[in-house]
Design a protein around this motif. Structure first.
Motif, PDB file in Angstrom:
ATOM      1  N   ARG A 160       0.712  -0.888  -0.103  1.00 39.76           N
ATOM      2  CA  ARG A 160       0.121   0.009   0.030  1.00 39.76           C
ATOM      3  C   ARG A 160       0.955   1.299   0.069  1.00 39.76           C
ATOM      4  N   PHE A 161       1.764   1.425   0.649  1.00 43.44           N
ATOM      5  CA  PHE A 161       2.742   2.341   0.866  1.00 43.44           C
ATOM      6  C   PHE A 161       3.937   2.839  -0.656  1.00 43.44           C
ATOM      7  N   THR A 162       4.262   1.818  -1.540  1.00 45.01           N
ATOM      8  CA  THR A 162       4.477   1.861  -2.317  1.00 45.01           C
ATOM      9  C   THR A 162       4.574   2.989  -3.555  1.00 45.01           C
ATOM     10  N   PRO A 163       2.774   3.136  -3.945  1.00 45.05           N
ATOM     11  CA  PRO A 163       2.574   3.814  -4.814  1.00 45.05           C
ATOM     12  C   PRO A 163       2.784   5.081  -4.041  1.00 45.05           C
ATOM     13  N   ALA A 164       2.171   5.526  -3.414  1.00 40.41           N
ATOM     14  CA  ALA A 164       2.932   6.596  -2.487  1.00 40.41           C
ATOM     15  C   ALA A 164       4.102   7.374  -1.849  1.00 40.41           C
ATOM     16  N   ALA A 165       4.884   6.617  -1.931  1.00 45.98           N
ATOM     17  CA  ALA A 165       6.712   6.357  -1.611  1.00 45.98           C
ATOM     18  C   ALA A 165       7.452   7.106  -3.046  1.00 45.98           C
ATOM     19  N   LEU A 166       6.591   6.322  -4.001  1.00 48.92           N
ATOM     20  CA  LEU A 166       6.941   6.787  -5.153  1.00 48.92           C
ATOM     21  C   LEU A 166       6.283   7.677  -6.220  1.00 48.92           C
ATOM     22  N   GLY A 167       5.383   8.497  -5.605  1.00 48.74           N
ATOM     23  CA  GLY A 167       5.083  10.086  -5.333  1.00 48.74           C
ATOM     24  C   GLY A 167       5.285  10.518  -4.606  1.00 48.74           C
ATOM     25  N   GLY A 168       6.181  10.079  -3.728  1.00 49.32           N
ATOM     26  CA  GLY A 168       6.827  11.549  -3.200  1.00 49.32           C
ATOM     27  C   GLY A 168       8.264  11.386  -3.230  1.00 49.32           C
ATOM     28  N   VAL A 169       8.709  10.401  -4.623  1.00 50.89           N
ATOM     29  CA  VAL A 169       9.918   9.912  -4.571  1.00 50.89           C
ATOM     30  C   VAL A 169      10.437  10.993  -6.022  1.00 50.89           C
ATOM     31  N   GLY A 170       8.763  11.203  -6.897  1.00 53.98           N
ATOM     32  CA  GLY A 170       9.084  11.546  -7.767  1.00 53.98           C
ATOM     33  C   GLY A 170       8.508  13.321  -7.614  1.00 53.98           C
ATOM     34  N   VAL A 171       8.136  13.618  -6.695  1.00 60.59           N
ATOM     35  CA  VAL A 171       7.458  15.105  -6.324  1.00 60.59           C
ATOM     36  C   VAL A 171       9.056  15.415  -5.895  1.00 60.59           C
ATOM     37  N   LEU A 172      10.003  14.981  -5.260  1.00 65.31           N
ATOM     38  CA  LEU A 172      11.330  15.361  -4.600  1.00 65.31           C
ATOM     39  C   LEU A 172      12.367  15.380  -5.651  1.00 65.31           C
ATOM     40  N   ALA A 173      12.342  13.859  -7.054  1.00 62.09           N
ATOM     41  CA  ALA A 173      13.226  14.965  -7.785  1.00 62.09           C
ATOM     42  C   ALA A 173      13.035  16.106  -8.843  1.00 62.09           C
ATOM     43  N   VAL A 174      11.400  15.548  -8.822  1.00 59.08           N
ATOM     44  CA  VAL A 174      11.222  16.965 -10.530  1.00 59.08           C
ATOM     45  C   VAL A 174      11.394  18.462  -9.358  1.00 59.08           C
ATOM     46  N   THR A 175      10.740  18.455  -8.030  1.00 58.01           N
ATOM     47  CA  THR A 175      10.608  19.864  -7.641  1.00 58.01           C
ATOM     48  C   THR A 175      12.488  20.075  -7.315  1.00 58.01           C
ATOM     49  N   GLY A 176      13.074  19.108  -6.782  1.00 53.21           N
ATOM     50  CA  GLY A 176      14.745  19.787  -6.400  1.00 53.21           C
ATOM     51  C   GLY A 176      15.218  20.045  -7.754  1.00 53.21           C
ATOM     52  N   LEU A 177      14.615  18.976  -8.588  1.00 51.28           N
ATOM     53  CA  LEU A 177      15.655  19.740  -9.576  1.00 51.28           C
ATOM     54  C   LEU A 177      14.945  21.270 -10.144  1.00 51.28           C
ATOM     55  N   LEU A 178      14.086  21.123 -10.161  1.00 53.62           N
ATOM     56  CA  LEU A 178      13.892  22.592 -10.578  1.00 53.62           C
ATOM     57  C   LEU A 178      14.079  23.897  -9.933  1.00 53.62           C
ATOM     58  N   MET A 179      14.442  23.210  -8.420  1.00 43.57           N
ATOM     59  CA  MET A 179      14.962  24.539  -7.256  1.00 43.57           C
ATOM     60  C   MET A 179      16.103  24.731  -7.100  1.00 43.57           C
ATOM     61  N   ALA A 180      17.013  23.818  -7.355  1.00 44.58           N
ATOM     62  CA  ALA A 180      18.303  23.251  -8.193  1.00 44.58           C
ATOM     63  C   ALA A 180      19.109  24.437  -9.426  1.00 44.58           C
ATOM     64  N   ALA A 181      18.218  24.272 -10.654  1.00 51.84           N
ATOM     65  CA  ALA A 181      17.894  25.818 -11.672  1.00 51.84           C
ATOM     66  C   ALA A 181      17.855  26.578 -11.321  1.00 51.84           C
ATOM     67  N   GLU A 182      16.913  26.862 -10.212  1.00 52.25           N
ATOM     68  CA  GLU A 182      16.933  28.262  -9.563  1.00 52.25           C
ATOM     69  C   GLU A 182      17.651  28.848  -9.359  1.00 52.25           C
ATOM     70  N   HIS A 183      17.702  28.305  -8.016  1.00 50.81           N
ATOM     71  CA  HIS A 183      19.087  28.744  -7.224  1.00 50.81           C
ATOM     72  C   HIS A 183      20.699  28.849  -8.057  1.00 50.81           C
ATOM     73  N   LEU A 184      21.153  27.515  -8.500  1.00 48.33           N
ATOM     74  CA  LEU A 184      22.294  27.384  -9.354  1.00 48.33           C
ATOM     75  C   LEU A 184      22.455  28.022 -10.474  1.00 48.33           C
TER      76      LEU A 184
END
Length: 266
Positions: A160-184
């Motif tokens: 049950r946790f796997t889909p939520a975990a994958l979604g959380g990881v996906g959100v972390l990856a996408v937002t992290g890359l976009l924020m890194a591009a903004e700050h660096l």
């Protein structure tokens, strides 16, 4: 001290949001109520301590100064908004409010938290990225802690946790890359600045956490040493939270450059 208080705030945010989410969507009744309660207390301690430290540095120690900071500054208003959301979310969990009422409370916390860090120096779009990033981490770490505290942790819970975990990881990856591009703004800033190097350390820890998550899934399939594997994943994710707190004490090169330019114009 600033990094320590920031770490307490991030940990409190994760325990509160992740604890409430898992109690409602993943492992009903687990973690126990003291976990989101502890999260709310750590949030108040971390954010309140940061505000007190800021006021002390500015020499604003009178009650009226504190009130002015909380109502007249963006950081102060964000702090109040986040704490109001935390109080409402905790009340929602204690009183059994429906999910439709609990979700806006969680959104208030995340929006307030995003206004206290690097997201505050940008427009609402970047602030939203920071809010989503914190939410993704809360889902991932909250789920791991819930499984770790479950007696026993079952393969059905893990599925049950796997889909939520994958979604959380996906959100972390996408937002992290976009924020890194903004700050660096350049590759050289990744290795040539303290902010960039700390961010690389965070990315390395996230990669280790993903490897630990894969190991957990294999242990669940074999029903062997599950709790120890979950504890390792939780430990790495807590290290990610700690590095994130340290990252918030360092100005991104884009911020430093803007501040320097503004200083030169005066």
């Amino acid at each position: 001290m600033t990094a320590l208080l920031g770490g307490l705030g991030f940990l409190g945010l994760t325990l509160l949001l992740g604890g409430v989410w898992t109690r409602r969507a993943l492992t009903p009744g687990t973690p126990p109520l003291w976990v989101p309660g502890l999260g709310a207390a750590l949030l108040l301690l971390g954010w309140g301590g940061q505000a007190a430290l800021t006021l002390n540095v500015l020499g604003m120690t009178a009650p009226t100064d504190a009130l002015a900071y909380l109502t007249d500054t963006g950081a102060g208003r964000s702090l109040l908004l986040g704490l109001m959301g935390a109080a409402l979310l905790l009340a929602a969990e204690l009183s059994g409010w429906p999910r439709a009422l609990a979700l806006p409370c969680a959104a208030l916390i995340l929006w307030g938290a995003a206004g206290l860090g690097h997201g505050a120096g940008h427009g609402p779009g970047v602030r939203l990225l920071h809010a989503l990033h914190a939410g993704g981490m809360a889902v991932w770490l909250g789920g791991v802690l819930a499984l770790l505290l479950s007696r026993p942790a079952t393969a059905a819970q893990a599925r049950r946790f796997t889909p939520a975990a994958l979604g959380g990881v996906g959100v972390l990856a996408v937002t992290g890359l976009l924020m890194a591009a903004e700050h660096l703004s350049s590759l050289a800033e990744w290795t040539g600045t303290a902010y960039g190097r700390t961010l690389l350390l965070k990315l390395g820890l996230v990669a280790l956490a993903l490897l630990a998550a894969v190991a957990v899934r294999r242990r669940f399939a074999r029903q062997l040493g599950v709790r120890a594997a979950l504890a390792r994943e939780a430990a790495v994710l807590l290290a990610v939270v700690g590095v994130t707190a340290a990252l918030t004490t360092q100005a991104p090169p884009s911020h430093a450059g803007s501040a320097h330019a503004a200083h030169g114009e005066r």
